[in-house]
Enzyme design. Sequence first.
Site, PDB file in Angstrom:
ATOM      1  N   ALA A   1      30.459   4.313  -5.813  1.00 56.29           N
ATOM      2  CA  ALA A   1      31.359   4.482  -6.349  1.00 56.29           C
ATOM      3  C   ALA A   1      31.417   4.008  -4.921  1.00 56.29           C
ATOM      4  O   ALA A   1      32.758   3.058  -4.774  1.00 56.29           O
ATOM      5  CB  ALA A   1      32.275   5.647  -6.224  1.00 56.29           C
ATOM      6  N   LYS A   2      30.817   3.729  -3.800  1.00 61.40           N
ATOM      7  CA  LYS A   2      30.931   3.332  -2.495  1.00 61.40           C
ATOM      8  C   LYS A   2      31.099   1.858  -2.539  1.00 61.40           C
ATOM      9  O   LYS A   2      31.628   1.782  -1.143  1.00 61.40           O
ATOM     10  CB  LYS A   2      30.130   4.004  -1.618  1.00 61.40           C
ATOM     11  CG  LYS A   2      30.245   5.264  -1.279  1.00 61.40           C
ATOM     12  CD  LYS A   2      29.721   6.093  -0.108  1.00 61.40           C
ATOM     13  CE  LYS A   2      29.694   7.354   0.002  1.00 61.40           C
ATOM     14  NZ  LYS A   2      28.778   8.496   0.897  1.00 61.40           N
ATOM     15  N   ILE A   3      30.660   1.435  -3.473  1.00 59.11           N
ATOM     16  CA  ILE A   3      31.414  -0.711  -3.516  1.00 59.11           C
ATOM     17  C   ILE A   3      32.386  -0.583  -3.208  1.00 59.11           C
ATOM     18  O   ILE A   3      32.749  -1.271  -2.446  1.00 59.11           O
ATOM     19  CB  ILE A   3      29.763  -1.342  -4.759  1.00 59.11           C
ATOM     20  CG1 ILE A   3      30.540  -2.563  -4.244  1.00 59.11           C
ATOM     21  CG2 ILE A   3      31.344  -1.130  -5.876  1.00 59.11           C
ATOM     22  CD1 ILE A   3      29.001  -3.420  -5.061  1.00 59.11           C
TER      23      ILE A   3
ATOM     24  N   ALA B   1      33.297  -0.573   0.289  1.00 60.43           N
ATOM     25  CA  ALA B   1      32.785  -1.246   1.260  1.00 60.43           C
ATOM     26  C   ALA B   1      33.038  -2.455   0.859  1.00 60.43           C
ATOM     27  O   ALA B   1      33.058  -3.404   2.253  1.00 60.43           O
ATOM     28  CB  ALA B   1      31.451  -1.328   0.784  1.00 60.43           C
TER      29      ALA B   1
END
Length: 344
Positions: free
Chosen positions: A41-43, A46
């Site tokens: 998920a963290k893309i 980012a």
Amino acid sequence: MPLVSRVTDLIGRTPLFELAVTATGTRLLLKLEQFNPTGAAKIRMAREMVLDAERRGLLRAGGHIIESTSGNTGLGLAVVAAERGYRFTAVVDRHASRDKLRTMQAMGTELVFVADEGDDELATSAREDLAESMAAERPDAFFTEQHNNDANAVGYYPVAEELLEDVERVDILLSAVGTGGSLFGTATRLRQLGCTPKVIGVEPVGSIAFGGEGGPYWQSGTGTPPGATIGTAVDYSLLDEGMKVSDVDAFATARAVAAEVGLMIGGSAGGSVYAGLSRLDQFPPGSTVVTIVCDGGEKYLDTVFDDTWMSARELLAPEVEGKVAGLLRRYSPANRGQRLVQAG
């Protein structure tokens, strides 16, 4: 899917998976964020942190991104940095998955370790202190500081929009809390769109975000360890309830889901799924419960899914895996019709 020219164009529209349904029609749905590029998920956040820094003039062409990361944020920043022509330095400890570290390096990331070889303790505070000091010493550098960056939560607004395209409503949003961005960003946007779910945060036993005694834990990319500062992305005004799940229960759940369903989820997602499964019958009948699965289990083959690693840390618990497997069978969507008839 249209033809795209950037990896980040592939972010989003991740599938929603029905894992469990009770006799009263309450269902547990998993937002499978491992279908994003980098498998996490963290893309999402980012990309938003970098774009926001560009808009505010904090990051200029040829600049240097620095971040403290346990892996998934670093993977996302590595992609964005490669696309947009930035240098990226990830400040890491050896608690992170080795596959995540190797993948960042493959994309040109400079890794700076705060721990010696063989020291696999979580070192969040040391990572963040070093990342901040490194950025302060470099005039072209920008410390994205994910825990205290408003763009973190904004990056997850599309998750809420995607959910409401797929389901009529979300009654309970139950997910792991690391930086807090995924849970509280999604909850914020759901409210903006007129949906007001009960928000339940899940953290490891040993994390201090929801109070209680701090201590070591092995769940990666989640929680706030003792000595670390709780970031502004944790929005307590949106939190209805905080839960703690042990490493044993979280990892046993990830392993049981893999064995019973054929779905690989990460350890922190295992904690959220455990919390949801163990309380599914306690939620109001007909509720739609959503858990954000922040990454897949393939990154943890040498930890969560490795019996030797698990046994050495006294985390292997076949009895808990059996308990979770029983819940999965009991609530299997394949048996939904039969259960509804029985309930009626």
